[in-house]
Design a protein around this motif. Structure first.
Motif, PDB file in Angstrom:
ATOM      1  N   LEU B  31       0.840  -1.200   0.000  1.00  0.00           N
ATOM      2  CA  LEU B  31       0.000   0.000   0.000  1.00  0.00           C
ATOM      3  C   LEU B  31       0.877   1.253   0.000  1.00  0.00           C
ATOM      4  N   GLY B  32       1.943   1.219   0.799  1.00  0.00           N
ATOM      5  CA  GLY B  32       2.855   2.369   0.835  1.00  0.00           C
ATOM      6  C   GLY B  32       3.493   2.602  -0.513  1.00  0.00           C
ATOM      7  N   GLU B  33       3.962   1.508  -1.127  1.00  0.00           N
ATOM      8  CA  GLU B  33       4.624   1.642  -2.417  1.00  0.00           C
ATOM      9  C   GLU B  33       3.636   2.087  -3.491  1.00  0.00           C
ATOM     10  N   CYS B  34       2.382   1.708  -3.305  1.00  0.00           N
ATOM     11  CA  CYS B  34       1.338   2.146  -4.221  1.00  0.00           C
ATOM     12  C   CYS B  34       1.272   3.681  -4.241  1.00  0.00           C
ATOM     13  N   ILE B  35       1.283   4.283  -3.054  1.00  0.00           N
ATOM     14  CA  ILE B  35       1.236   5.748  -2.975  1.00  0.00           C
ATOM     15  C   ILE B  35       2.463   6.332  -3.668  1.00  0.00           C
ATOM     16  N   THR B  36       3.648   5.778  -3.343  1.00  0.00           N
ATOM     17  CA  THR B  36       4.888   6.312  -3.905  1.00  0.00           C
ATOM     18  C   THR B  36       4.899   6.192  -5.428  1.00  0.00           C
ATOM     19  N   GLU B  37       4.538   4.996  -5.920  1.00  0.00           N
ATOM     20  CA  GLU B  37       4.637   4.779  -7.363  1.00  0.00           C
ATOM     21  C   GLU B  37       3.581   5.570  -8.124  1.00  0.00           C
ATOM     22  N   ARG B  38       2.421   5.769  -7.521  1.00  0.00           N
ATOM     23  CA  ARG B  38       1.404   6.579  -8.177  1.00  0.00           C
ATOM     24  C   ARG B  38       1.900   8.010  -8.381  1.00  0.00           C
ATOM     25  N   SER B  39       2.826   8.456  -7.530  1.00  0.00           N
ATOM     26  CA  SER B  39       3.349   9.812  -7.675  1.00  0.00           C
ATOM     27  C   SER B  39       4.481   9.843  -8.698  1.00  0.00           C
ATOM     28  N   GLY B  40       4.808   8.692  -9.283  1.00  0.00           N
ATOM     29  CA  GLY B  40       5.780   8.683 -10.364  1.00  0.00           C
ATOM     30  C   GLY B  40       7.187   8.321  -9.944  1.00  0.00           C
ATOM     31  N   ARG B  41       7.338   7.753  -8.764  1.00  0.00           N
ATOM     32  CA  ARG B  41       8.684   7.381  -8.342  1.00  0.00           C
ATOM     33  C   ARG B  41       8.641   5.995  -7.720  1.00  0.00           C
ATOM     34  N   ILE B  42       9.703   5.226  -7.938  1.00  0.00           N
ATOM     35  CA  ILE B  42       9.719   3.893  -7.346  1.00  0.00           C
ATOM     36  C   ILE B  42      10.737   3.873  -6.212  1.00  0.00           C
ATOM     37  N   ASN B  43      10.394   3.192  -5.125  1.00  0.00           N
ATOM     38  CA  ASN B  43      11.320   3.069  -4.000  1.00  0.00           C
ATOM     39  C   ASN B  43      11.592   1.595  -3.752  1.00  0.00           C
ATOM     40  N   LEU B  44      12.714   1.110  -4.328  1.00  0.00           N
ATOM     41  CA  LEU B  44      13.087  -0.291  -4.122  1.00  0.00           C
ATOM     42  C   LEU B  44      13.694  -0.498  -2.740  1.00  0.00           C
ATOM     43  N   PRO B 158      -9.397   0.103   1.072  1.00  0.00           N
ATOM     44  CA  PRO B 158     -10.489   0.848   0.431  1.00  0.00           C
ATOM     45  C   PRO B 158     -10.384   2.354   0.653  1.00  0.00           C
ATOM     46  N   VAL B 159      -9.859   2.757   1.814  1.00  0.00           N
ATOM     47  CA  VAL B 159      -9.712   4.199   2.050  1.00  0.00           C
ATOM     48  C   VAL B 159      -8.772   4.800   1.006  1.00  0.00           C
ATOM     49  N   LEU B 160      -7.639   4.116   0.756  1.00  0.00           N
ATOM     50  CA  LEU B 160      -6.696   4.623  -0.239  1.00  0.00           C
ATOM     51  C   LEU B 160      -7.332   4.635  -1.627  1.00  0.00           C
ATOM     52  N   TYR B 161      -8.085   3.569  -1.924  1.00  0.00           N
ATOM     53  CA  TYR B 161      -8.757   3.474  -3.217  1.00  0.00           C
ATOM     54  C   TYR B 161      -9.650   4.697  -3.413  1.00  0.00           C
ATOM     55  N   TRP B 162     -10.405   4.979  -2.373  1.00  0.00           N
ATOM     56  CA  TRP B 162     -11.318   6.126  -2.417  1.00  0.00           C
ATOM     57  C   TRP B 162     -10.528   7.423  -2.530  1.00  0.00           C
ATOM     58  N   ARG B 168      -8.579  15.607  -3.407  1.00  0.00           N
ATOM     59  CA  ARG B 168      -7.671  16.533  -4.051  1.00  0.00           C
ATOM     60  C   ARG B 168      -6.247  15.987  -4.033  1.00  0.00           C
ATOM     61  N   TRP B 169      -5.860  15.429  -2.858  1.00  0.00           N
ATOM     62  CA  TRP B 169      -4.505  14.890  -2.725  1.00  0.00           C
ATOM     63  C   TRP B 169      -4.267  13.706  -3.652  1.00  0.00           C
ATOM     64  N   GLY B 170      -5.306  12.860  -3.727  1.00  0.00           N
ATOM     65  CA  GLY B 170      -5.203  11.709  -4.607  1.00  0.00           C
ATOM     66  C   GLY B 170      -4.998  12.137  -6.042  1.00  0.00           C
ATOM     67  N   LEU B 171      -5.753  13.150  -6.439  1.00  0.00           N
ATOM     68  CA  LEU B 171      -5.647  13.656  -7.802  1.00  0.00           C
ATOM     69  C   LEU B 171      -4.259  14.241  -8.058  1.00  0.00           C
ATOM     70  N   LEU B 172      -3.745  14.986  -7.073  1.00  0.00           N
ATOM     71  CA  LEU B 172      -2.419  15.594  -7.225  1.00  0.00           C
ATOM     72  C   LEU B 172      -1.350  14.533  -7.383  1.00  0.00           C
TER      73      LEU B 172
END
Lengths: 358, 308
Positions: B31-44, B158-162, B168-172
């Motif tokens: 879930l954490g990596e999902c947030i990071t990667e959605r912002s365009g960066r990968i954290n291996l 589901p909270v993250l999905y929503w 606004r933050w999700g969209l950003l």
């Protein structure tokens, strides 16, 4: 790079790039050492003692030099496992897995050829080690090219799979009944060990490493194959347009890369351990990644960098005994060096006095 | 046979229990990596974050006697490592995959260094909620010993999905991941968005690590995590950057990892170590099936270096 900008190159323009490639990693290394000094100072150790013992343990005596070169041998080979695919723009970090597979197949070869004369056994071990490691990394390369699976992640997953296979075999069919607490394979036999360079305690693995690094350098910079690989690494589309078979380039390069790491595993078995067990997963594969990045994926630069980092590993024991630092301190330092070196990438072309006028 | 009166039913029960127990770190890291990667960066480097989180959680729990403070400390440690990753990656020409590898080595090394004195002592553990009280069968009761962190993780998906979809933050975050130029044109700093996303990712990965040392397996040692962080990073790829799919994938992984021990408990010991590799093999197989050289993966953030 500075040199490409100048119309009439002067000294700075011609050599600024080379100087940068030495100066910036060296600066990063010094920065990491300084930070590590601060780190141990926080734990109440004297950083000057630290540097002194590191030097002593790495290069201070003939004994420590031999120790350093012994540790450098697998590092040169595993670094090639990252540096060769890097020419094609691939980031392979699974050298540890290829090392384990190489060790496993080399040991199997030795046990199967037990009756043969030692030289035959040794040649068999080299071939099996290279094949075992080579096929392992080819798997990651093939998955990348034919299935689009990211090679960084797949090669790392393959490390854990290789370790599981090794554990399975040394606890199962290959197990020596005499190994009670630590499951191990049977020994390959003293006669089949590859021994040391005469007059030293440094095993022949170091020479294997030198030969492999030099051969890789020639392959990359002085053959058509290497040129094609670098073209494909620069721009895959351009490579395809001029009719290069990118898939073949990837498979051969990955096989050679994995073969080098597999050879490291063979050396660890045939010169150090004498058998296969989980001790082989000592982190050489991971340190090798750092060596490759520090050397900027240049096979010749890998040799001195591997000796330097081999020295740092070799000094770990002395730091433990004299300063009471945990054995993991070497990994902390390696991590710091790695972080500094990567961050220093931002400096290329930005150091004022190397740029000259354009 | 160790199973007692329920025989081979032990196996699916143990797999179910294992899926719930073992999946928690996978869930948090992914879930954490999902947030990071959605912002365009990968954290291996999350493998290192996971181990650092486990170590700091154990240390703080030992010192304060409160495991929940340990969880918090693990999260903060993870966020700091995330900030380090994001800070270095925001420099020009620095490759985020390579920095991740470096931080993976650094994080594990640092955790082993600082955690050396923690191998002996015993810290306060996280409590489990007993959902199996209705049953008389010990295996059922054991399988349903569920930790609160697992429930938090399940709720978080589901909270993250929503949040990705509507806030606004999700969209950003998604804008920064799809097109850095677009985010810049809207007047936002891409580096700042990614810094925050990477810190969130690190926070969650640290919390996932605290589960390892404070609940299952429940002690600090150097063999604590072997590749679970990396597996979770890979998991995000075939979960198509979708938090809900991360949840199901994590459960599948936990089940796969529980298979070996479950079979061993009914006397099937052949291939035990190979079963230990099941999550890694599963990851690889699923990546082989879902990836294709012809197209970029559906759902992949366009700015992500690893899928381009």
């Amino acid at each position: 790079m500075a040199s490409s900008r100048a119309a009439r190159p002067g000294f700075r323009q011609r050599h600024g790039g080379t100087i940068e490639y030495i100066l910036i990693p060296a600066g990063a290394l010094v920065g990491a050492l300084a930070l590590f000094g601060v780190f141990v100072a926080l734990f109440g150790k004297n950083p000057l003692d630290l540097y002194f013992y590191m030097y002593q343990g790495a290069f201070g005596t003939w004994f420590s030099w031999q120790n350093t070169l012994t540790k450098a041998a697998p590092l040169i080979l595993t670094a090639l496992c990252t540096a060769l695919p890097a020419q094609l723009g691939m980031v392979i970090i699974g050298g540890e897995g290829a090392l384990l597979m190489g060790a496993l197949s080399a040991t199997s070869a030795a046990l199967l050829l037990q009756a043969a004369p030692p030289l035959v056994v040794q040649i068999g071990m080299v071939l099996a080690g290279v094949a075992g490691g080579g096929l392992w990394i080819s798997l990651a390369g093939g998955l990348r090219h034919y299935r689009g699976v990211n090679e960084t992640i797949s090669s790392l997953l393959l490390v854990y799979i290789a370790l599981a296979i090794l554990n399975q075999l040394v606890e199962g069919v290959m197990r020596d009944p005499a190994s009670l607490n630590k499951p191990s394979s049977r020994e390959i036999g003293a006669a089949n060990m590859i021994g040391s360079i005469p007059g030293t305690d440094v095993h022949w693995g170091f020479v294997f490493g030198l030969i492999a690094a030099i051969a890789s350098y020639v392959l990359i910079y002085h053959t058509v194959f290497g040129f094609a690989a670098r073209v494909a690494g620069g721009n895959v589309r351009a490579a395809k347009l001029v009719g290069l078979s990118v898939g073949r380039l990837i498979m051969i390069t990955c096989f050679l890369a994995g073969g080098a790491a597999g050879l490291a595993g063979m050396v660890e078995v045939a010169a150090v351990q004498g058998r296969t067990n989980a001790n082989l997963a000592a982190g050489y594969g991971f340190t090798g990644i750092l060596v490759a990045f520090l050397a900027r994926h240049n096979p010749l630069a890998i040799i001195p960098v591997a000796i330097l980092l081999g020295g740092i590993s070799a000094s770990g024991g002395l730091l433990q005994r004299r300063l009471g630092l945990p054995d993991a301190s070497v990994f902390v330092l390696q991590g710091m060096i790695f972080v500094f070196v990567l961050a220093s990438d931002a400096l290329y072309g930005r150091i004022g006095f190397l740029k000259g006028k354009s | 046979m160790a199973a007692g009166d329920i025989g081979y039913w032990t196996v699916p029960l143990a797999v179910l229990g294992g899926a719930i127990r073992i999946s928690t770190p996978f869930l948090f890291v992914s879930l954490g990596e999902c947030i990071t990667e959605r912002s365009g960066r990968i954290n291996l480097g999350l493998e290192g974050t996971l181990v650092m989180g486990a170590m700091s959680a154990y240390g703080i729990s030992y010192l304060t006697g409160s495991p929940w403070l340990g969880v918090l400390a693990a999260g903060v440690t993870g966020a700091l490592l995330g900030a380090l990753h994001a800070g270095i990656c925001s420099l020009p020409r620095v490759n985020d995959v390579a920095v991740g590898i470096a931080l993976m080595l650094f994080g594990t090394g640092l955790a082993f260094y600082l955690g050396k004195p923690l191998i002996e002592p015993t810290a306060a553990r996280l409590p489990a909620i007993d959902f199996g009280f209705w049953s008389d069968i010990p295996q059922v009761r054991q399988a349903l010993q569920i930790n609160a962190l697992f429930l938090i993780g399940v709720a978080l998906a589901p909270v993250l999905y929503w949040a990705f979809k509507t806030t606004r933050w999700g969209l950003l975050i998604r804008t920064a991941g799809e097109s850095a130029d677009a985010a810049r044109a809207m007047g936002y700093s891409v580096n700042l968005i990614r810094l925050r996303a990477t810190m969130c990712g690190g926070f969650l990965a640290g919390v996932g690590g605290s589960f390892l040392s404070l609940f299952y397996p429940g002690s600090w040692n150097e063999g604590l995590s072997s590749g679970q962080g990396v597996t979770a990073v890979a998991l995000v790829i075939f979960a198509r950057w979708d938090p809900m799919l991360c949840l199901w994938a994590s459960l599948a992984f936990g089940g796969a990892a529980a298979l070996g021990p479950a079979l061993q408990s009914v006397g099937v010991t052949a291939g035990y170590h190979l079963f230990n590799a099941a999550p890694y093999i599963l990851t690889l197989v699923i990546m082989i099936i879902t990836c294709s050289p012809k197209r970029t993966l559906t759902g992949a953030p366009a700015e992500l270096s690893i899928t381009r």
